[in-house]
Design a protein around this motif. Structure first.
Motif, short mmCIF file in Angstrom:
data_model
loop_
_atom_site.label_atom_id
_atom_site.label_comp_id
_atom_site.label_asym_id
_atom_site.label_seq_id
_atom_site.Cartn_x
_atom_site.Cartn_y
_atom_site.Cartn_z
N ILE A 48 0.84 -1.20 0.00
CA ILE A 48 0.00 0.00 0.00
C ILE A 48 0.88 1.25 0.00
CG2 ILE A 48 -1.63 1.36 1.38
CD1 ILE A 48 -2.76 -1.43 2.33
N ALA A 49 1.90 1.25 0.84
CA ALA A 49 2.78 2.41 0.94
C ALA A 49 3.55 2.64 -0.36
CB ALA A 49 3.76 2.24 2.10
N ALA A 50 3.87 1.57 -1.09
CA ALA A 50 4.66 1.68 -2.32
C ALA A 50 3.81 2.02 -3.55
CB ALA A 50 5.41 0.38 -2.57
N ALA A 51 2.50 2.00 -3.44
CA ALA A 51 1.63 2.19 -4.60
C ALA A 51 1.97 3.43 -5.44
CB ALA A 51 0.16 2.21 -4.18
N PRO A 52 2.16 4.61 -4.85
CA PRO A 52 2.48 5.77 -5.70
C PRO A 52 3.80 5.61 -6.45
CG PRO A 52 1.76 6.49 -3.53
CD PRO A 52 1.96 5.00 -3.44
N GLU A 53 4.80 5.03 -5.79
CA GLU A 53 6.09 4.84 -6.45
C GLU A 53 5.99 3.79 -7.55
OE1 GLU A 53 7.09 6.50 -2.41
OE2 GLU A 53 5.69 5.00 -3.12
N LEU A 54 5.19 2.76 -7.34
CA LEU A 54 4.98 1.76 -8.39
C LEU A 54 4.33 2.40 -9.61
CD1 LEU A 54 3.78 -1.20 -6.16
CD2 LEU A 54 5.91 -1.10 -7.46
N TYR A 55 3.36 3.25 -9.37
CA TYR A 55 2.70 3.96 -10.47
C TYR A 55 3.73 4.79 -11.24
CZ TYR A 55 -0.52 6.87 -13.09
OH TYR A 55 -1.18 7.50 -14.11
N GLU A 56 4.53 5.56 -10.52
CA GLU A 56 5.54 6.40 -11.16
C GLU A 56 6.55 5.57 -11.95
OE1 GLU A 56 5.75 9.79 -11.22
OE2 GLU A 56 3.82 9.84 -10.19
N ALA A 57 6.90 4.39 -11.45
CA ALA A 57 7.87 3.53 -12.13
C ALA A 57 7.30 2.96 -13.43
CB ALA A 57 8.31 2.40 -11.21
N LEU A 58 6.00 2.68 -13.47
CA LEU A 58 5.39 2.11 -14.67
C LEU A 58 5.03 3.17 -15.72
CD1 LEU A 58 2.88 -0.60 -13.37
CD2 LEU A 58 4.95 -0.95 -14.71
N ALA A 59 4.78 4.38 -15.28
CA ALA A 59 4.29 5.43 -16.19
C ALA A 59 5.18 5.65 -17.41
CB ALA A 59 4.09 6.73 -15.42
N PRO A 60 6.50 5.64 -17.32
CA PRO A 60 7.31 5.85 -18.52
C PRO A 60 7.10 4.81 -19.61
CG PRO A 60 8.65 6.19 -16.57
CD PRO A 60 7.34 5.61 -16.11
N PHE A 61 6.79 3.56 -19.23
CA PHE A 61 6.55 2.51 -20.22
C PHE A 61 5.29 2.81 -21.03
CE2 PHE A 61 9.19 0.53 -17.04
CZ PHE A 61 10.16 -0.09 -17.82
N ALA A 62 4.25 3.25 -20.35
CA ALA A 62 3.02 3.59 -21.05
C ALA A 62 3.22 4.82 -21.93
CB ALA A 62 1.89 3.83 -20.04
N GLU A 63 3.97 5.79 -21.44
CA GLU A 63 4.23 7.00 -22.23
C GLU A 63 5.07 6.66 -23.45
OE1 GLU A 63 4.06 11.08 -23.27
OE2 GLU A 63 2.78 9.71 -22.16
N PHE A 64 6.04 5.79 -23.31
CA PHE A 64 6.85 5.34 -24.44
C PHE A 64 5.96 4.75 -25.52
CE2 PHE A 64 8.94 1.82 -26.61
CZ PHE A 64 10.08 2.42 -27.11
#
Length: 112
Positions: A48-64
């Motif tokens: 739960i605590a890591a959820a925002p960081e996980l989102y941020e880590a995945l976002a560049p792949f979707a943007e790519f």
């Protein structure tokens, strides 16, 4: 990609109270202490605590993938997109991995 609507991280998850943003905003309340509320396992609390960081880590792949499509590139079809094989081991990222990342980000934004 639309902007996320959730509270930005980092989040801190307390054993009894719930999850709060770094600014102190309550994200989730576990409902009390012991049997009176929700018991959250340590491993779940960490996720739960890591959820925002996980989102941020995945976002560049979707943007790519979005930019590649906008440039007229082929969308990820099937098979391996990136691979490495060395004495340290081997790993690969497939088109399915990319699709799952994009779907997870959309779900986090409330789009699915």
């Amino acid at each position: 990609m639309t902007a996320p609507k959730f509270t930005p991280g980092p989040w801190v998850v307390d054993e009894y109270e719930g999850a709060q943003s770094a600014s102190g905003e309550l994200i989730m309340w576990f409902g009390g202490y012991g049997d009176a509320g929700c018991i959250v396992k340590d491993a779940d609390r960490a996720l739960i605590a890591a959820a925002p960081e996980l989102y941020e880590a995945l976002a560049p792949f979707a943007e790519f993938e979005r930019v590649r499509n906008a440039m007229g590139g082929n969308t990820a079809k099937d098979g391996v997109l990136w691979a490495v094989n060395s004495s340290a081991g081997s790993a690969e990222i497939t088109a399915e991995d990319l699709r799952r990342a994009i779907a997870a980000l959309a779900k986090a934004r409330g789009e699915s």
